[in-house]
Design a protein around this motif. Structure first.
Motif, PDB file in Angstrom:
ATOM      1  N   LYS A 271       0.831  -1.208   0.000  1.00 54.52           N
ATOM      2  CA  LYS A 271       0.000   0.000   0.000  1.00 54.52           C
ATOM      3  C   LYS A 271       0.868   1.261   0.000  1.00 54.52           C
ATOM      4  CE  LYS A 271      -3.861  -2.154   2.492  1.00 54.52           C
ATOM      5  NZ  LYS A 271      -4.658  -2.153   3.745  1.00 54.52           N
ATOM      6  N   ASN A 272       1.901   1.235   0.838  1.00 55.01           N
ATOM      7  CA  ASN A 272       2.800   2.390   0.913  1.00 55.01           C
ATOM      8  C   ASN A 272       3.529   2.614  -0.406  1.00 55.01           C
ATOM      9  OD1 ASN A 272       4.258   4.522   1.950  1.00 55.01           O
ATOM     10  ND2 ASN A 272       5.728   3.246   3.057  1.00 55.01           N
ATOM     11  N   PHE A 273       3.922   1.517  -1.064  1.00 55.52           N
ATOM     12  CA  PHE A 273       4.620   1.615  -2.346  1.00 55.52           C
ATOM     13  C   PHE A 273       3.720   2.222  -3.416  1.00 55.52           C
ATOM     14  CE2 PHE A 273       5.657  -0.441  -6.451  1.00 55.52           C
ATOM     15  CZ  PHE A 273       6.903   0.134  -6.646  1.00 55.52           C
ATOM     16  N   GLU A 274       2.470   1.790  -3.478  1.00 56.14           N
ATOM     17  CA  GLU A 274       1.534   2.348  -4.462  1.00 56.14           C
ATOM     18  C   GLU A 274       1.284   3.828  -4.205  1.00 56.14           C
ATOM     19  OE1 GLU A 274      -1.932  -0.060  -4.282  1.00 56.14           O
ATOM     20  OE2 GLU A 274      -0.981  -1.837  -5.147  1.00 56.14           O
ATOM     21  N   ARG A 275       1.213   4.188  -2.935  1.00 52.94           N
ATOM     22  CA  ARG A 275       0.995   5.587  -2.603  1.00 52.94           C
ATOM     23  C   ARG A 275       2.213   6.436  -2.998  1.00 52.94           C
ATOM     24  NH1 ARG A 275      -0.610   4.757   2.049  1.00 52.94           N
ATOM     25  NH2 ARG A 275       1.362   4.917   3.189  1.00 52.94           N
ATOM     26  N   ARG A 276       3.392   5.946  -2.701  1.00 60.72           N
ATOM     27  CA  ARG A 276       4.609   6.675  -3.075  1.00 60.72           C
ATOM     28  C   ARG A 276       4.717   6.800  -4.595  1.00 60.72           C
ATOM     29  NH1 ARG A 276       9.171   3.815  -2.022  1.00 60.72           N
ATOM     30  NH2 ARG A 276       8.184   1.992  -1.086  1.00 60.72           N
ATOM     31  N   PHE A 277       4.379   5.742  -5.300  1.00 59.44           N
ATOM     32  CA  PHE A 277       4.488   5.744  -6.757  1.00 59.44           C
ATOM     33  C   PHE A 277       3.551   6.763  -7.393  1.00 59.44           C
ATOM     34  CE2 PHE A 277       3.596   4.126 -11.039  1.00 59.44           C
ATOM     35  CZ  PHE A 277       4.876   3.966 -11.523  1.00 59.44           C
ATOM     36  N   SER A 278       2.386   6.939  -6.816  1.00 58.30           N
ATOM     37  CA  SER A 278       1.403   7.880  -7.393  1.00 58.30           C
ATOM     38  C   SER A 278       1.655   9.316  -6.955  1.00 58.30           C
ATOM     39  CB  SER A 278      -0.010   7.455  -7.011  1.00 58.30           C
ATOM     40  OG  SER A 278      -0.168   7.456  -5.600  1.00 58.30           O
ATOM     41  N   GLU A 279       2.097   9.509  -5.714  1.00 53.45           N
ATOM     42  CA  GLU A 279       2.254  10.858  -5.183  1.00 53.45           C
ATOM     43  C   GLU A 279       3.649  11.430  -5.424  1.00 53.45           C
ATOM     44  OE1 GLU A 279       1.260  10.722  -1.088  1.00 53.45           O
ATOM     45  OE2 GLU A 279      -0.854  10.217  -1.424  1.00 53.45           O
ATOM     46  N   ARG A 280       4.648  10.571  -5.456  1.00 49.62           N
ATOM     47  CA  ARG A 280       6.037  11.036  -5.558  1.00 49.62           C
ATOM     48  C   ARG A 280       6.682  10.515  -6.837  1.00 49.62           C
ATOM     49  NH1 ARG A 280       5.751  14.883  -1.653  1.00 49.62           N
ATOM     50  NH2 ARG A 280       4.695  14.007   0.183  1.00 49.62           N
ATOM     51  N   ARG A 281       6.062  10.780  -7.951  1.00 48.85           N
ATOM     52  CA  ARG A 281       6.581  10.285  -9.213  1.00 48.85           C
ATOM     53  C   ARG A 281       7.448  11.354  -9.883  1.00 48.85           C
ATOM     54  NH1 ARG A 281       3.267  12.271 -13.359  1.00 48.85           N
ATOM     55  NH2 ARG A 281       1.422  13.364 -12.597  1.00 48.85           N
ATOM     56  N   TRP A 282       8.274  10.895 -10.826  1.00 52.97           N
ATOM     57  CA  TRP A 282       9.105  11.822 -11.588  1.00 52.97           C
ATOM     58  C   TRP A 282       8.254  12.571 -12.605  1.00 52.97           C
ATOM     59  CZ3 TRP A 282      13.904  13.111 -10.335  1.00 52.97           C
ATOM     60  CH2 TRP A 282      14.672  12.233  -9.576  1.00 52.97           C
ATOM     61  N   ILE A 423      18.213   0.181  -4.500  1.00 56.47           N
ATOM     62  CA  ILE A 423      17.123  -0.659  -3.998  1.00 56.47           C
ATOM     63  C   ILE A 423      16.160  -0.972  -5.141  1.00 56.47           C
ATOM     64  CG2 ILE A 423      15.066  -0.649  -2.536  1.00 56.47           C
ATOM     65  CD1 ILE A 423      16.658   0.649  -0.366  1.00 56.47           C
ATOM     66  N   VAL A 424      15.777  -2.225  -5.237  1.00 56.21           N
ATOM     67  CA  VAL A 424      14.875  -2.690  -6.285  1.00 56.21           C
ATOM     68  C   VAL A 424      13.569  -3.120  -5.625  1.00 56.21           C
ATOM     69  CG1 VAL A 424      14.527  -4.395  -8.100  1.00 56.21           C
ATOM     70  CG2 VAL A 424      16.797  -3.449  -7.707  1.00 56.21           C
ATOM     71  N   GLU A 425      12.479  -2.431  -5.979  1.00 54.11           N
ATOM     72  CA  GLU A 425      11.182  -2.747  -5.389  1.00 54.11           C
ATOM     73  C   GLU A 425      10.254  -3.456  -6.367  1.00 54.11           C
ATOM     74  OE1 GLU A 425       9.787   0.087  -2.187  1.00 54.11           O
ATOM     75  OE2 GLU A 425      10.795   1.489  -3.547  1.00 54.11           O
ATOM     76  N   SER A 426      10.639  -3.520  -7.620  1.00 51.61           N
ATOM     77  CA  SER A 426       9.924  -4.304  -8.625  1.00 51.61           C
ATOM     78  C   SER A 426      10.931  -4.718  -9.669  1.00 51.61           C
ATOM     79  CB  SER A 426       8.782  -3.495  -9.259  1.00 51.61           C
ATOM     80  OG  SER A 426       9.301  -2.482 -10.100  1.00 51.61           O
ATOM     81  N   ILE A 427      10.599  -5.695 -10.472  1.00 48.96           N
ATOM     82  CA  ILE A 427      11.551  -6.209 -11.451  1.00 48.96           C
ATOM     83  C   ILE A 427      11.935  -5.144 -12.465  1.00 48.96           C
ATOM     84  CG2 ILE A 427       9.808  -7.075 -13.054  1.00 48.96           C
ATOM     85  CD1 ILE A 427      13.147  -8.773 -12.086  1.00 48.96           C
ATOM     86  N   ASP A 428      11.048  -4.172 -12.698  1.00 44.75           N
ATOM     87  CA  ASP A 428      11.339  -3.120 -13.673  1.00 44.75           C
ATOM     88  C   ASP A 428      12.258  -2.051 -13.107  1.00 44.75           C
ATOM     89  OD1 ASP A 428       9.755  -4.321 -15.612  1.00 44.75           O
ATOM     90  OD2 ASP A 428       7.938  -3.349 -14.882  1.00 44.75           O
ATOM     91  N   ASP A 429      12.474  -2.047 -11.764  1.00 43.66           N
ATOM     92  CA  ASP A 429      13.414  -1.092 -11.178  1.00 43.66           C
ATOM     93  C   ASP A 429      14.852  -1.427 -11.510  1.00 43.66           C
ATOM     94  OD1 ASP A 429      11.484   0.456 -10.058  1.00 43.66           O
ATOM     95  OD2 ASP A 429      11.652  -0.366  -8.046  1.00 43.66           O
ATOM     96  N   ALA A 430      15.112  -2.679 -11.799  1.00 41.06           N
ATOM     97  CA  ALA A 430      16.481  -3.097 -12.112  1.00 41.06           C
ATOM     98  C   ALA A 430      16.881  -2.545 -13.469  1.00 41.06           C
ATOM     99  CB  ALA A 430      16.585  -4.620 -12.097  1.00 41.06           C
ATOM    100  N   LYS A 431      18.051  -1.944 -13.530  1.00 42.70           N
ATOM    101  CA  LYS A 431      18.536  -1.340 -14.779  1.00 42.70           C
ATOM    102  C   LYS A 431      19.257  -2.413 -15.587  1.00 42.70           C
ATOM    103  CE  LYS A 431      18.876   3.337 -12.935  1.00 42.70           C
ATOM    104  NZ  LYS A 431      18.113   3.061 -11.718  1.00 42.70           N
ATOM    105  N   TRP A 432      18.472  -3.197 -16.314  1.00 37.75           N
ATOM    106  CA  TRP A 432      19.028  -4.323 -17.068  1.00 37.75           C
ATOM    107  C   TRP A 432      19.877  -3.809 -18.204  1.00 37.75           C
ATOM    108  CZ3 TRP A 432      18.589  -9.006 -15.004  1.00 37.75           C
ATOM    109  CH2 TRP A 432      17.558  -9.230 -14.088  1.00 37.75           C
ATOM    110  N   PRO A 449       8.463  -4.583  -2.409  1.00 41.46           N
ATOM    111  CA  PRO A 449       8.825  -3.243  -1.934  1.00 41.46           C
ATOM    112  C   PRO A 449       9.513  -3.287  -0.576  1.00 41.46           C
ATOM    113  CG  PRO A 449       6.563  -3.297  -2.734  1.00 41.46           C
ATOM    114  CD  PRO A 449       7.019  -4.715  -2.649  1.00 41.46           C
ATOM    115  N   ILE A 450      10.076  -2.153  -0.188  1.00 40.51           N
ATOM    116  CA  ILE A 450      10.713  -2.009   1.126  1.00 40.51           C
ATOM    117  C   ILE A 450       9.675  -2.284   2.217  1.00 40.51           C
ATOM    118  CG2 ILE A 450      11.844  -0.383   2.686  1.00 40.51           C
ATOM    119  CD1 ILE A 450      12.784   1.134   0.161  1.00 40.51           C
ATOM    120  N   ARG A 451      10.062  -3.096   3.187  1.00 41.49           N
ATOM    121  CA  ARG A 451       9.171  -3.392   4.310  1.00 41.49           C
ATOM    122  C   ARG A 451       9.696  -2.700   5.568  1.00 41.49           C
ATOM    123  NH1 ARG A 451       8.330  -9.879   4.172  1.00 41.49           N
ATOM    124  NH2 ARG A 451      10.603  -9.794   4.424  1.00 41.49           N
ATOM    125  N   ILE A 452       8.828  -1.969   6.236  1.00 37.29           N
ATOM    126  CA  ILE A 452       9.156  -1.327   7.514  1.00 37.29           C
ATOM    127  C   ILE A 452       8.513  -2.155   8.623  1.00 37.29           C
ATOM    128  CG2 ILE A 452       9.041   0.770   8.889  1.00 37.29           C
ATOM    129  CD1 ILE A 452      10.680   1.092   6.361  1.00 37.29           C
TER     130      ILE A 452
END
Length: 524
Positions: A271-282, A423-432, A449-452
């Motif tokens: 949930k936190n990852f989805e929120r960060r992705f939508s609110e804190r995007r490039w 840090i890689v939170e999804s497979i697409d985060d990796a810079k292949w 995603p990162i777990r707290i």
């Protein structure tokens, strides 16, 4: 004017010639690559007359470009080499290992190197480190002029002894020797160069050549290819099995000082990852359609132009970034940060030069809430001290909501000797770097995603987080202690997979802008 190399076999002479106009129109990136890398003073005494594209018969999808300049006022002609592969285009740096790495990029066991041994040796000796050792290649002894200190009879005897051998020869002026050279073959490996001494008391004068190679007197801005082995399918499958076993052991991992369930913490992290992705995007602020974003780009570049100190391309910022002829060669992205009220994270990618340059910085637009004594522009140079000083100025106090975003930012902005801690939170985060289906299949079902984690003892002054991380070409599962003031400690790291097909990333003077801070700038 077209320069041909006398020691190149005929199969390399069947190439395409490009006039300056045609090359600038067809391949403008190649022109910029060479022009930016060769000193202007060096080019000012020569006129660029075009380039020759040489196809490599033993390597598909690989070309060697030879750039030619004509002498002015008696200066010698000059040439420059560029390797061009589907994934990489860069200047030749005259190291033998670079040549081998280029060939390895497209090498397959199906290629018949024996059939093209002359072409292989010609390219090796023309673009490898042997050039610096005063060595040169002749395709046959017929092309070698008899040294004056060798009697004709003795020279004839030597020619007769090797008359039945058509292998090329090496003129070694450093050792004053003459070698016969051949390629040794072993299945699955690139050919190795083998030497046989012919005559060791020769003294060879320097031959008169039509050109001088540019760039030997300076470090080129070419990137080193990432070393990768080519394991067999059996070995690759066994490595994947080991990685799967390691990942299986981590599936129910939890820190020793937490009693929370793994599934419950995972759902919260998603949930936190989805929120960060939508609110804190490039967000692209250049190029951009909106006037507000364009104004933001103007403000950023105006501030940079006042403070930029770039040792490599001094005129990089003199051209306004909103000029019509730049197009999308300059890109600026921005992401807001929940833990800094005034500063946002900016990334600038500049492809106008021969070497694409990238810089990371924190910048606060006008009227932002910036702590007293802190500059609006903070260069991110890969050092943790920069962030620690800024955290102290902001009196940073992280919580369970912002800790994951901060940890992701902190690791990406700090680097070691072999690159970033990404840090890689999804497979697409990796810079292949290239497609590796086996590795992706193993990792895709496990990366999360990162777990707290909630800590059992409320008096402890840190939060526990775990994440998957890439460092250099290795994949790790890591455990962090994140403190309220922004300090981060890696408590444990478990290697999961090695030799990944990833792009190694470093903050270097080739990719990072050097920004000058005022003399009185001191963070509290």
């Amino acid at each position: 004017m077209e320069i041909k190399f006398n020691n190149f076999p005929k199969e390399l002479h069947d190439s395409d010639w490009y006039s300056p106009h045609k090359l600038s129109y067809k391949r403008p990136f190649l022109v910029r690559l060479v022009e930016v890398s060769i000193p202007p003073v060096f080019r000012s005494s020569r006129e660029f007359v075009g380039a020759e594209r040489i196809s490599i018969p033993f390597a598909t999808d690989l070309y060697l470009w030879v750039f030619n300049w004509r002498a002015i006022d008696g200066v010698e002609d000059v040439i420059a080499f560029v390797w061009d592969t589907p994934r990489r285009t860069f200047l030749v740096d005259f190291r033998a290992e670079t040549f081998l790495n280029v060939i390895r990029e497209i090498y397959t066991e199906k290629i018949d190197f024996k059939k093209h041994s002359s072409a292989y040796l010609a390219l090796y000796f023309e673009t490898g480190a042997v050039r610096r050792k005063k060595q040169s290649l002749a395709l046959s002894l017929d092309e070698v002029r008899r040294p004056e200190n060798i009697e004709q009879e003795r020279w004839n005897d030597m020619l007769e002894r090797v008359s039945g051998n058509d292998e090329p020869v090496i003129l070694d002026r450093e050792r004053e020797a003459l070698y016969q050279v051949s390629s040794g073959y072993k299945k699955g490996f690139l050919p190795s160069i083998e030497y046989k001494l012919l005559m060791e008391d020769c003294v060879f004068p320097q031959p008169k050549t039509p050109g001088t190679v540019a760039g030997l007197d300076q470090p080129w801005c070419a990137s080193m290819l990432h070393q990768l082995d080519i394991p067999s399918s059996e070995r690759r499958a066994e490595n994947n099995k080991e990685s799967q076993r390691a990942l299986k052991n981590l599936k129910n991992w939890r820190p020793s000082d937490s009693e929370a369930g793994a599934e419950e913490v995972l759902q919260e992290s998603l949930k936190n990852f989805e929120r960060r992705f939508s609110e804190r995007r490039w967000i692209d602020i250049w190029p951009a359609e909106e006037d507000a974003l364009r104004d933001e780009a103007r403000e950023l570049f105006s501030y940079i132009n006042e403070r930029c100190l770039d040792y490599h391309i001094p005129d990089a910022w003199t051209q306004l970034p909103w000029a019509d002829d730049i197009g999308d060669e300059l890109r600026v992205l921005r992401k807001t940060l929940s833990f800094y009220n005034g500063h946002s994270h900016y990334e600038i990618i500049d492809r106008r030069g021969g070497y694409p340059r990238r810089t990371e910085m924190l910048f606060a637009i006008a009227d932002s809430e910036v702590p007293e004594g802190v500059d609006r522009l903070i260069p991110l140079n890969g050092m943790s001290a920069t962030l620690h000083k800024l955290n102290a100025a902001y009196k940073l106090n992280l919580n369970s909501t912002t800790a994951a975003e901060y940890l992701d930012f902190f690791c990406d902005m700090v680097h070691g000797d072999e690159g970033l801690f990404h840090i890689v939170e999804s497979i697409d985060d990796a810079k292949w770097r290239c497609h590796s289906k086996d590795q992706r299949d193993v990792l895709s079902d496990t990366i999360r995603p990162i777990r707290i984690w909630p800590v059992s003892d409320p008096d402890k002054s840190f939060m526990v987080a775990d994440a998957f991380l890439i460092y250099s070409d290795k994949f790790f599962h890591t455990c962090f202690h994140v403190y309220p003031d922004g300090s981060v400690a890696m408590d444990d790291d478990t290697p999961v997979m090695g030799r990944l097909c990833m792009v190694p990333e470093l903050f270097t003077t080739k990719t990072h802008f050097l920004l000058r801070l005022p003399h009185d700038f001191v963070l509290p």
